[in-house]
Motif scaffolding. Sequence first.
Motif: not given
Length: 422
Positions: A1-7, A22-31, A11-20
């Motif tokens: 899902x994140x690949x759609x918004x970041x090239x 799963x919650x961030x990806x859930x929020x992206x899916x909701x948006x 950047x995608x790795x930094x988001x995946x390394x965050x301790x939250x």
Amino acid sequence: MLEKYYIRPATIDRIHESWIAPEVEQYVSWMAEQRYTDSSVSRRVPIVVSFGEFAKAHGASEVKNLPDHVEPFVQAWIGERAKRRSARRRKQIGDEVRNPIRQMLRLAVPGYIGRGRLHKPDNPFERQAPGLLRYLIEEKGLRQRSIYQYQIFLRQFAAYLERIRVDNLAKLSPTVLSGFIAEYAPPRVSWSTVRNACGVLRVFLRYLNREGVMAKDLSSLVEFPQSYRHAGVPRSISWEQVEQVLAGIDRRSASGKRDYAMMLLLATYGLRAAEVASLTLDDIDWRNERLKIRERKAGNTTTYPLSAAVGAAIVEYLKNGRPATTCREVFMRCCAPHAPIGSAAVVCRAAHFIRKAGIRVPRAGSHVLRHSCVQRLLNANFSLKHIGDYVGHRSASSTQIYGKIAVEQLREVAFSNGEDVL
């Protein structure tokens, strides 16, 4: 899902390394489900990721601990990035940061609501007059819009009593009542608003006496301010100015197509903002070219012939401007989350285009176009009965309020030498 918004993979790795993460990806899916634009998603994700790191640095170890760190993070964000901005801009930036965090937490933390706007009680006198709303609905037979107006005045009266430290309704006195009316008077509000507040207060006092909360009925001591039906100047604008307002709407965008159709409905049929906002796809009979307005203020339903111009504007919006949705309401928000537009938004859009056209009128809004519709019908020599039926009035006296004076005829008298009226 994140690949759609970041090239960039980093950047995608930094988001995946965050301790939250799963919650961030859930929020992206909701948006994505709510059809947020790519730019909105890519702008909101860094904010919630930064919030997670801030919360972790300040002691948060579980997702359920996150709500405690929302406001400290927002204040830190403003301090770092908007310290030298105006107070208004700092507040705006704070809302822009706070809103995505709250959206994510509503998905991630069960039961989280967020501070949001303070909830105003439906009955500000629930403790001493618990049956007030039931009385207004069942015995007085008031409609929901009238109940809403009652609540506004009663909350203001409750705030006044709290300010002067009167916590017992049995202690109400003529002095307290007159103090509230004097404080509520112009220039703070118009005389008509004061009159409505007095009417609500009289009903409230009679109810308190009937229920035994007050020993005496003080309603007769609340005197209505003297007002004259034809004293004010109507808010209508000329039809040339209405056309100027419509011409100022840029119909190339989705919001412009929507706003143009709404303004046409207001000006052509003299509808109220709430009637435009509540219009549904089922209310338009394309085969028979009919437009039905249900549940009007007077409790009636009106069916209009569908104007060719109005019909074309609605079709253009439905085909090329309205977002894909299962809602039956015609007019929708252009920005995600897509939802039916409210009456307040109709008023704001009308006021925006009136001001954009350079037209100065007291209390610019949707009712200006309603006034203009009535004034145009009056100038065309339609009877008050026909005009009242057209705009949904219950009695001709209501129509007189909207079409108070023949503005164009009086203007001709003012500019002439006066011989025509002798």
